[in-house]
Design a protein around this motif. Structure first.
Motif, PDB file in Angstrom:
ATOM      1  N   THR A   1       0.832  -1.200   0.000  1.00 49.64           N
ATOM      2  CA  THR A   1       0.000   0.000   0.000  1.00 49.64           C
ATOM      3  C   THR A   1       0.869   1.253   0.000  1.00 49.64           C
ATOM      4  OG1 THR A   1      -1.753  -1.131   1.176  1.00 49.64           O
ATOM      5  CG2 THR A   1      -1.788   1.245   1.265  1.00 49.64           C
ATOM      6  N   SER A   2       0.451   2.229  -0.766  1.00 45.14           N
ATOM      7  CA  SER A   2       1.192   3.488  -0.826  1.00 45.14           C
ATOM      8  C   SER A   2       0.445   4.573  -0.058  1.00 45.14           C
ATOM      9  CB  SER A   2       1.350   3.933  -2.284  1.00 45.14           C
ATOM     10  OG  SER A   2       0.087   4.268  -2.835  1.00 45.14           O
ATOM     11  N   LEU A   3       1.164   5.620   0.287  1.00 49.76           N
ATOM     12  CA  LEU A   3       0.539   6.765   0.934  1.00 49.76           C
ATOM     13  C   LEU A   3      -0.541   7.351   0.021  1.00 49.76           C
ATOM     14  CD1 LEU A   3       0.340   8.779   3.268  1.00 49.76           C
ATOM     15  CD2 LEU A   3       2.248  10.039   2.242  1.00 49.76           C
ATOM     16  N   GLN A   4      -0.277   7.360  -1.288  1.00 55.78           N
ATOM     17  CA  GLN A   4      -1.274   7.873  -2.230  1.00 55.78           C
ATOM     18  C   GLN A   4      -2.556   7.053  -2.177  1.00 55.78           C
ATOM     19  OE1 GLN A   4      -1.085  10.794  -4.094  1.00 55.78           O
ATOM     20  NE2 GLN A   4      -3.276  10.328  -4.221  1.00 55.78           N
ATOM     21  N   SER A   5      -2.445   5.727  -2.032  1.00 52.27           N
ATOM     22  CA  SER A   5      -3.630   4.870  -1.925  1.00 52.27           C
ATOM     23  C   SER A   5      -4.436   5.214  -0.679  1.00 52.27           C
ATOM     24  CB  SER A   5      -3.234   3.393  -1.883  1.00 52.27           C
ATOM     25  OG  SER A   5      -2.673   3.002  -3.104  1.00 52.27           O
ATOM     26  N   VAL A   6      -3.735   5.535   0.412  1.00 47.69           N
ATOM     27  CA  VAL A   6      -4.417   5.931   1.646  1.00 47.69           C
ATOM     28  C   VAL A   6      -5.147   7.251   1.422  1.00 47.69           C
ATOM     29  CG1 VAL A   6      -4.060   6.678   4.043  1.00 47.69           C
ATOM     30  CG2 VAL A   6      -2.897   4.637   3.168  1.00 47.69           C
ATOM     31  N   TYR A   7      -4.474   8.227   0.805  1.00 49.13           N
ATOM     32  CA  TYR A   7      -5.130   9.505   0.496  1.00 49.13           C
ATOM     33  C   TYR A   7      -6.358   9.284  -0.384  1.00 49.13           C
ATOM     34  CZ  TYR A   7      -1.872  12.937   2.446  1.00 49.13           C
ATOM     35  OH  TYR A   7      -1.153  13.723   3.292  1.00 49.13           O
ATOM     36  N   ASN A   8      -6.233   8.414  -1.374  1.00 48.63           N
ATOM     37  CA  ASN A   8      -7.362   8.140  -2.262  1.00 48.63           C
ATOM     38  C   ASN A   8      -8.532   7.543  -1.488  1.00 48.63           C
ATOM     39  OD1 ASN A   8      -5.819   9.061  -4.404  1.00 48.63           O
ATOM     40  ND2 ASN A   8      -5.332   7.024  -5.167  1.00 48.63           N
ATOM     41  N   ALA A   9      -8.253   6.572  -0.628  1.00 47.48           N
ATOM     42  CA  ALA A   9      -9.313   5.938   0.158  1.00 47.48           C
ATOM     43  C   ALA A   9      -9.979   6.961   1.071  1.00 47.48           C
ATOM     44  CB  ALA A   9      -8.749   4.776   0.974  1.00 47.48           C
ATOM     45  N   LEU A  10      -9.187   7.784   1.735  1.00 46.16           N
ATOM     46  CA  LEU A  10      -9.749   8.803   2.623  1.00 46.16           C
ATOM     47  C   LEU A  10     -10.616   9.791   1.846  1.00 46.16           C
ATOM     48  CD1 LEU A  10      -6.622   9.401   4.873  1.00 46.16           C
ATOM     49  CD2 LEU A  10      -8.786   8.350   5.597  1.00 46.16           C
ATOM     50  N   GLY A  11     -10.148  10.209   0.696  1.00 42.69           N
ATOM     51  CA  GLY A  11     -10.929  11.116  -0.151  1.00 42.69           C
ATOM     52  C   GLY A  11     -12.231  10.479  -0.599  1.00 42.69           C
ATOM     53  N   ASP A  12     -12.173   9.203  -0.953  1.00 40.48           N
ATOM     54  CA  ASP A  12     -13.383   8.481  -1.344  1.00 40.48           C
ATOM     55  C   ASP A  12     -14.363   8.395  -0.179  1.00 40.48           C
ATOM     56  OD1 ASP A  12     -12.281   8.073  -3.871  1.00 40.48           O
ATOM     57  OD2 ASP A  12     -11.668   6.008  -3.447  1.00 40.48           O
ATOM     58  N   PHE A  13     -13.838   8.127   1.033  1.00 40.96           N
ATOM     59  CA  PHE A  13     -14.699   8.026   2.216  1.00 40.96           C
ATOM     60  C   PHE A  13     -15.398   9.364   2.495  1.00 40.96           C
ATOM     61  CE2 PHE A  13     -12.085   4.461   4.484  1.00 40.96           C
ATOM     62  CZ  PHE A  13     -12.392   3.585   3.452  1.00 40.96           C
ATOM     63  N   VAL A  14     -14.652  10.455   2.384  1.00 38.34           N
ATOM     64  CA  VAL A  14     -15.245  11.770   2.635  1.00 38.34           C
ATOM     65  C   VAL A  14     -16.313  12.071   1.578  1.00 38.34           C
ATOM     66  CG1 VAL A  14     -14.779  14.256   2.695  1.00 38.34           C
ATOM     67  CG2 VAL A  14     -13.242  12.675   3.887  1.00 38.34           C
ATOM     68  N   ALA A  15     -15.993  11.817   0.320  1.00 39.45           N
ATOM     69  CA  ALA A  15     -16.946  12.086  -0.759  1.00 39.45           C
ATOM     70  C   ALA A  15     -18.211  11.242  -0.621  1.00 39.45           C
ATOM     71  CB  ALA A  15     -16.291  11.830  -2.117  1.00 39.45           C
ATOM     72  N   ALA A  16     -18.070  10.028  -0.103  1.00 40.18           N
ATOM     73  CA  ALA A  16     -19.210   9.125   0.050  1.00 40.18           C
ATOM     74  C   ALA A  16     -19.957   9.335   1.367  1.00 40.18           C
ATOM     75  CB  ALA A  16     -18.736   7.680  -0.042  1.00 40.18           C
ATOM     76  N   GLY A  17     -19.456  10.227   2.220  1.00 36.91           N
ATOM     77  CA  GLY A  17     -20.117  10.485   3.495  1.00 36.91           C
ATOM     78  C   GLY A  17     -19.794   9.478   4.582  1.00 36.91           C
ATOM     79  N   LEU A  18     -18.764   8.666   4.383  1.00 41.31           N
ATOM     80  CA  LEU A  18     -18.357   7.682   5.396  1.00 41.31           C
ATOM     81  C   LEU A  18     -17.397   8.265   6.425  1.00 41.31           C
ATOM     82  CD1 LEU A  18     -17.698   4.522   3.195  1.00 41.31           C
ATOM     83  CD2 LEU A  18     -19.635   4.938   4.721  1.00 41.31           C
ATOM     84  N   ALA A  19     -16.707   9.318   6.048  1.00 43.98           N
ATOM     85  CA  ALA A  19     -15.715   9.931   6.933  1.00 43.98           C
ATOM     86  C   ALA A  19     -15.842  11.441   6.844  1.00 43.98           C
ATOM     87  CB  ALA A  19     -14.295   9.493   6.563  1.00 43.98           C
ATOM     88  N   ARG A  20     -15.292  12.093   7.834  1.00 43.10           N
ATOM     89  CA  ARG A  20     -15.281  13.554   7.903  1.00 43.10           C
ATOM     90  C   ARG A  20     -13.836  13.995   8.001  1.00 43.10           C
ATOM     91  NH1 ARG A  20     -18.146  16.767  12.933  1.00 43.10           N
ATOM     92  NH2 ARG A  20     -17.510  18.858  12.378  1.00 43.10           N
ATOM     93  N   ARG A  21     -13.490  15.044   7.277  1.00 40.16           N
ATOM     94  CA  ARG A  21     -12.151  15.631   7.347  1.00 40.16           C
ATOM     95  C   ARG A  21     -12.242  16.882   8.205  1.00 40.16           C
ATOM     96  NH1 ARG A  21      -7.366  16.120   3.664  1.00 40.16           N
ATOM     97  NH2 ARG A  21      -6.329  18.028   4.339  1.00 40.16           N
ATOM     98  N   ILE A  22     -11.336  16.987   9.160  1.00 39.20           N
ATOM     99  CA  ILE A  22     -11.252  18.206   9.965  1.00 39.20           C
ATOM    100  C   ILE A  22      -9.862  18.790   9.777  1.00 39.20           C
ATOM    101  CG2 ILE A  22     -12.987  17.453  11.626  1.00 39.20           C
ATOM    102  CD1 ILE A  22     -10.666  16.867  13.583  1.00 39.20           C
ATOM    103  N   GLU A  23      -9.776  20.110   9.849  1.00 40.69           N
ATOM    104  CA  GLU A  23      -8.508  20.781   9.619  1.00 40.69           C
ATOM    105  C   GLU A  23      -8.284  21.887  10.646  1.00 40.69           C
ATOM    106  OE1 GLU A  23      -7.577  21.625   5.455  1.00 40.69           O
ATOM    107  OE2 GLU A  23      -9.413  20.560   4.936  1.00 40.69           O
ATOM    108  N   PRO A  24      -7.934  21.500  11.880  1.00 38.56           N
ATOM    109  CA  PRO A  24      -7.625  22.540  12.867  1.00 38.56           C
ATOM    110  C   PRO A  24      -6.439  23.380  12.394  1.00 38.56           C
ATOM    111  CG  PRO A  24      -7.850  20.404  13.926  1.00 38.56           C
ATOM    112  CD  PRO A  24      -7.819  20.168  12.440  1.00 38.56           C
ATOM    113  N   ALA A  25      -6.490  24.665  12.650  1.00 40.05           N
ATOM    114  CA  ALA A  25      -5.438  25.583  12.204  1.00 40.05           C
ATOM    115  C   ALA A  25      -4.060  25.083  12.612  1.00 40.05           C
ATOM    116  CB  ALA A  25      -5.674  26.972  12.796  1.00 40.05           C
ATOM    117  N   GLY A  26      -3.140  25.103  11.662  1.00 38.24           N
ATOM    118  CA  GLY A  26      -1.758  24.728  11.938  1.00 38.24           C
ATOM    119  C   GLY A  26      -1.521  23.235  12.041  1.00 38.24           C
TER     120      GLY A  26
END
Length: 148
Positions: free
Chosen positions: A53-78
């Motif tokens: 597994t590559s880091l890119q594959s992990v990013y892709n899976a996470l992006g797919d999860f967010v787009a599908a409503g399975l996961a939420r991305r949070i971005e605290p400042a810094g």
């Protein structure tokens, strides 16, 4: 009356229209074990079990999860973007300014969006994202208050 059985990760992926792969299952499991994980954290947690597994594959899976409503991305400042599986409600986060620990905070006021905007300029507000900053109990217990 019996409680409904938990839905298996593979079924959640299929229900969201995603193909079930070893990487997606591993990423989903990692988020279940370590909410508020960055993509790097997830990758570090699964690469021993899935050496191909590559880091890119992990990013892709996470992006797919967010787009599908399975996961939420949070971005605290810094901080790098973090991901969690808690998507069924509108909740907030608290971040330790000393160690960086992130925890969930239930809605501050009522139901989603949990805050009331006096004039939303015509927007139909559906969600609010609030980040609280402070010192976690573990850092406080160790006398690490971040003020030095």
């Amino acid at each position: 009356m019996h409680a409904a059985a938990p839905i298996a990760p593979a079924e959640r992926l299929r229900a969201a229209g995603l193909r079930v792969t070893a990487t997606r299952l591993a990423v989903y499991a990692a988020l279940g074990t370590h909410p508020h994980a960055s993509a790097d954290d997830v990758f570090d947690g699964i690469r021993a079990a899935l050496p191909g597994t590559s880091l890119q594959s992990v990013y892709n899976a996470l992006g797919d999860f967010v787009a599908a409503g399975l996961a939420r991305r949070i971005e605290p400042a810094g901080r790098p973007g973090m991901f969690e599986l808690r998507v069924e409600d509108n909740h907030h986060h608290v971040v330790c300014t000393v160690c960086g620990r992130v925890d969930d905070v239930d809605c501050v006021v009522g139901e989603a969006p949990c805050l009331h905007v006096p004039d939303a300029g015509g927007y139909d507000i559906r969600q609010a994202e609030v980040t609280f900053w402070g010192v976690c109990p573990a850092c406080r217990a160790e006398g690490r208050d971040g003020l030095r």
